[in-house]
Design a protein around this motif. Structure first.
Motif, mmCIF file in Angstrom:
data_model
loop_
_atom_site.group_PDB
_atom_site.id
_atom_site.type_symbol
_atom_site.label_atom_id
_atom_site.label_comp_id
_atom_site.label_asym_id
_atom_site.label_seq_id
_atom_site.Cartn_x
_atom_site.Cartn_y
_atom_site.Cartn_z
ATOM 1 N N ILE A 1 -2.847 2.534 2.636
ATOM 2 C CA ILE A 1 -3.014 1.109 2.965
ATOM 3 C C ILE A 1 -1.622 0.524 3.128
ATOM 4 O O ILE A 1 -0.776 0.648 2.240
ATOM 5 C CB ILE A 1 -3.785 0.364 1.863
ATOM 6 C CG1 ILE A 1 -5.178 0.991 1.675
ATOM 7 C CG2 ILE A 1 -3.916 -1.125 2.198
ATOM 8 C CD1 ILE A 1 -5.944 0.426 0.496
ATOM 9 N N ARG A 2 -1.383 -0.134 4.257
ATOM 10 C CA ARG A 2 -0.045 -0.646 4.542
ATOM 11 C C ARG A 2 0.352 -1.758 3.571
ATOM 12 O O ARG A 2 1.490 -1.805 3.101
ATOM 13 C CB ARG A 2 0.014 -1.162 5.980
ATOM 14 C CG ARG A 2 1.398 -1.589 6.434
ATOM 15 C CD ARG A 2 1.326 -2.205 7.832
ATOM 16 N NE ARG A 2 0.703 -1.286 8.790
ATOM 17 C CZ ARG A 2 0.314 -1.656 10.010
ATOM 18 N NH1 ARG A 2 0.479 -2.917 10.403
ATOM 19 N NH2 ARG A 2 -0.241 -0.781 10.819
ATOM 20 N N GLU A 3 -0.573 -2.649 3.274
ATOM 21 C CA GLU A 3 -0.267 -3.785 2.394
ATOM 22 C C GLU A 3 -0.271 -3.344 0.928
ATOM 23 O O GLU A 3 -1.173 -2.611 0.493
ATOM 24 C CB GLU A 3 -1.285 -4.918 2.585
ATOM 25 C CG GLU A 3 -1.162 -5.651 3.902
ATOM 26 C CD GLU A 3 -1.710 -4.875 5.091
ATOM 27 O OE1 GLU A 3 -1.411 -5.251 6.238
ATOM 28 O OE2 GLU A 3 -2.467 -3.894 4.875
ATOM 29 N N LEU A 4 0.670 -3.855 0.179
ATOM 30 C CA LEU A 4 0.752 -3.507 -1.237
ATOM 31 C C LEU A 4 -0.111 -4.429 -2.095
ATOM 32 O O LEU A 4 -0.627 -4.025 -3.132
ATOM 33 C CB LEU A 4 2.210 -3.581 -1.716
ATOM 34 C CG LEU A 4 3.182 -2.607 -1.035
ATOM 35 C CD1 LEU A 4 4.594 -2.823 -1.562
ATOM 36 C CD2 LEU A 4 2.738 -1.168 -1.234
ATOM 37 N N GLN A 5 -0.284 -5.688 -1.668
ATOM 38 C CA GLN A 5 -1.055 -6.658 -2.437
ATOM 39 C C GLN A 5 -2.029 -7.382 -1.516
ATOM 40 O O GLN A 5 -1.654 -7.824 -0.437
ATOM 41 C CB GLN A 5 -0.125 -7.684 -3.112
ATOM 42 C CG GLN A 5 0.827 -7.049 -4.120
ATOM 43 C CD GLN A 5 1.795 -8.071 -4.699
ATOM 44 O OE1 GLN A 5 2.228 -9.001 -4.019
ATOM 45 N NE2 GLN A 5 2.133 -7.902 -5.962
ATOM 46 N N TYR A 6 -3.242 -7.535 -1.977
ATOM 47 C CA TYR A 6 -4.274 -8.194 -1.175
ATOM 48 C C TYR A 6 -5.401 -8.629 -2.103
ATOM 49 O O TYR A 6 -5.525 -8.160 -3.241
ATOM 50 C CB TYR A 6 -4.805 -7.261 -0.080
ATOM 51 C CG TYR A 6 -5.190 -5.883 -0.585
ATOM 52 C CD1 TYR A 6 -6.473 -5.634 -1.053
ATOM 53 C CD2 TYR A 6 -4.262 -4.840 -0.595
ATOM 54 C CE1 TYR A 6 -6.826 -4.382 -1.525
ATOM 55 C CE2 TYR A 6 -4.609 -3.584 -1.059
ATOM 56 C CZ TYR A 6 -5.891 -3.367 -1.525
ATOM 57 O OH TYR A 6 -6.239 -2.130 -2.005
ATOM 58 N N VAL A 7 -6.214 -9.554 -1.603
ATOM 59 C CA VAL A 7 -7.349 -10.076 -2.363
ATOM 60 C C VAL A 7 -8.573 -10.058 -1.465
ATOM 61 O O VAL A 7 -8.495 -9.721 -0.277
ATOM 62 C CB VAL A 7 -7.080 -11.517 -2.858
ATOM 63 C CG1 VAL A 7 -5.901 -11.554 -3.805
ATOM 64 C CG2 VAL A 7 -6.869 -12.471 -1.683
ATOM 65 N N VAL A 8 -9.706 -10.413 -2.037
ATOM 66 C CA VAL A 8 -10.926 -10.531 -1.232
ATOM 67 C C VAL A 8 -10.688 -11.575 -0.141
ATOM 68 O O VAL A 8 -10.232 -12.687 -0.415
ATOM 69 C CB VAL A 8 -12.125 -10.936 -2.109
ATOM 70 C CG1 VAL A 8 -13.348 -11.233 -1.229
ATOM 71 C CG2 VAL A 8 -12.449 -9.833 -3.105
ATOM 72 N N GLY A 9 -10.973 -11.189 1.084
ATOM 73 C CA GLY A 9 -10.724 -12.072 2.223
ATOM 74 C C GLY A 9 -9.461 -11.733 2.983
ATOM 75 O O GLY A 9 -9.263 -12.204 4.098
#
Length: 346
Positions: free
Chosen positions: A47-55
C-alpha cells in the motif's frame, strides 16, 4: 541430483528435461528445459500510503515476474501495476499471479486508523447581548488537527479545548476535526445569536377620536423584537406593523415588544364618541302598541332622527344626549297625542 519440475496439471515431479509429464502426459513447453521457473514470482505487493482512515483513497501497487494473469480480490488486473480504492473498513486483499504451470498468492491487510470524532461542541450561551462574550468548548478524538471557523476568521485549536468569543452579530461557528488523512474530516456547528435591546420607534393611531364601533388603525414600528403583543385585546401581532380595531368606548391600547434580553412597551389612547340613542320603553311589547289613525314606521323614523341632527350632534360635547328639541314641533305634538305614557322619547 537432477533438477526437477512440477507438472501444472497433476503436480507430479518430473525431470527438468522432460518433454511430457511422466504421470499425466502433460506436454511441457520448451522454455522449461532452459531452467526457467514455472512458478510466478512477486517482487513487491504494498500500500503506497502509510496512514489512512475509513473514507481515504489509497493506492495498492505490485510487480511480478513470470505470470500471464494477475487477479486482485477476484478482479482481473493483469494490465495494471496498481489500483486506487476507497477504504470502507479493515479488510485483507489477495493478489494471485498465475501462468500455465503454476500460481503464486500474496495477501495484504488494509487496516485504517480511527476516524476523528467530535464528541461535544457547545457554548455557554446561545443568545448574548451585543458586546458580551461567550465560551465555546469541545472534545474531539482521533484528530490530527482541529480548526474553529467563523465567517471572518479561522483559528487552529488543536491544542485547545475552549475559547472565548465576542461576536458582533449573529454568527455560526464551525469546529472541524481533520483525520490523519487530511482529506477526511468531520464537523459540528453552533450558532450564537447576538441580541440588541428592543426599540419601539413609534406606536400611534390614525385618529385620536372616533365614533363608536368605527374602525381605527393602530400602527407601530418595532426593532429587535421576537414577540409583539397588543393589549387589552391580548393579540399576538409579531409579524404585523398595523391592525384595525373597533373600540366601543374610550380605550388605551398597550403595545408590548420583547426578546430574550429586554422588554419595552408603549401606550396610545383613542377617544370614542357614542352614537345617539332612541329609548323606547313599553310595558308589554311593541306588538301590543295601537296607534289609531296614524301610520308611522318607527325604524325609518329612528334613522331619520339620527340623520337629521347628525351635524349638530357631531359638534356637541361627547356626552350630550339628543333631546326632543331636534324634532319638528308639529311632529312632536302629534306623537305626544298618539303615543301612550309608557313610551318615552329622549
Amino acid at each position: 541430483m537432477n533438477e526437477m519440475k512440477k507438472c501444472p496439471e497433476c503436480s507430479a515431479e518430473n525431470p527438468k528435461a522432460a518433454n511430457f509429464c511422466r504421470k499425466c502426459r502433460y506436454e511441457f513447453p520448451e522454455a522449461t528445459k532452459d531452467g526457467l521457473s514455472l512458478k510466478p514470482e512477486f517482487k513487491f505487493f504494498r500500500i503506497r500510503e502509510l496512514q489512512y482512515v475509513v473514507g481515504s483513497k489509497i493506492h495498492i501497487e505490485w510487480d511480478a515476474d513470470n505470470y500471464t494473469k494477475i487477479e486482485l480480490a477476484g478482479e482481473d488486473v493483469t494490465l495494471y501495476k496498481d489500483v486506487e480504492l476507497v477504504v470502507e473498513k479493515a479488510v485483507e486483499l489477495q493478489l494471485v499471479a498465475s501462468n500455465d504451470y503454476d500460481q503464486t498468492k500474496q495477501s495484504i491487510k488494509i487496516v485504517p486508523y480511527s476516524s476523528p470524532v467530535i464528541r461535544r461542541f457547545s457554548s455557554s450561551h446561545t443568545n448574548i447581548k451585543a458586546g458580551k462574550t461567550t465560551r465555546l468548548s469541545w472534545n474531539a478524538d482521533y484528530a490530527k488537527t482541529i480548526t474553529l471557523k467563523s465567517p471572518t476568521d479561522e483559528v487552529d485549536v488543536t491544542l485547545m479545548s475552549e475559547l472565548e468569543v465576542s461576536p458582533t452579530e449573529d454568527t455560526t461557528y464551525t469546529l472541524i476535526a481533520y483525520a490523519i488523512d487530511e482529506s477526511i474530516s468531520v464537523l459540528k456547528e453552533i450558532s450564537i445569536r447576538v441580541l440588541q435591546d428592543v426599540i419601539i420607534n413609534y406606536f400611534s393611531s390614525d385618529f385620536p377620536q372616533t365614533l363608536e364601533s368605527q374602525p381605527v388603525k393602530l400602527r407601530w414600528d418595532v426593532a429587535n423584537a421576537d414577540k409583539i403583543m397588543l393589549y387589552p385585546n391580548d393579540i399576538d401581532v409579531t409579524q404585523q406593523t398595523s391592525i384595525e380595531v373597533f373600540p366601543n368606548r374610550a380605550m388605551t391600547y398597550r403595545l408590548v415588544a420583547s426578546n430574550a434580553i429586554s422588554i419595552k412597551e408603549q401606550m396610545v389612547s383613542v377617544g370614542v364618541r357614542p352614537l345617539p340613542r332612541l329609548d323606547v320603553k313599553v310595558s308589554d311589547s311593541l306588538s301590543r302598541l295601537q296607534i289609531p289613525n296614524c301610520e308611522i314606521d318607527l325604524p325609518p323614523l329612528t334613522a331619520s332622527i339620527k340623520e337629521t341632527d347628525l351635524d349638530r350632534w357631531m359638534l356637541s360635547p361627547t356626552k350630550q344626549d339628543i333631546t326632543k328639541k331636534i324634532w319638528g314641533k308639529e311632529l312632536w305634538n302629534r306623537l305626544k297625542e298618539i303615543l301612550s305614557p309608557n313610551i318615552k322619547l329622549r
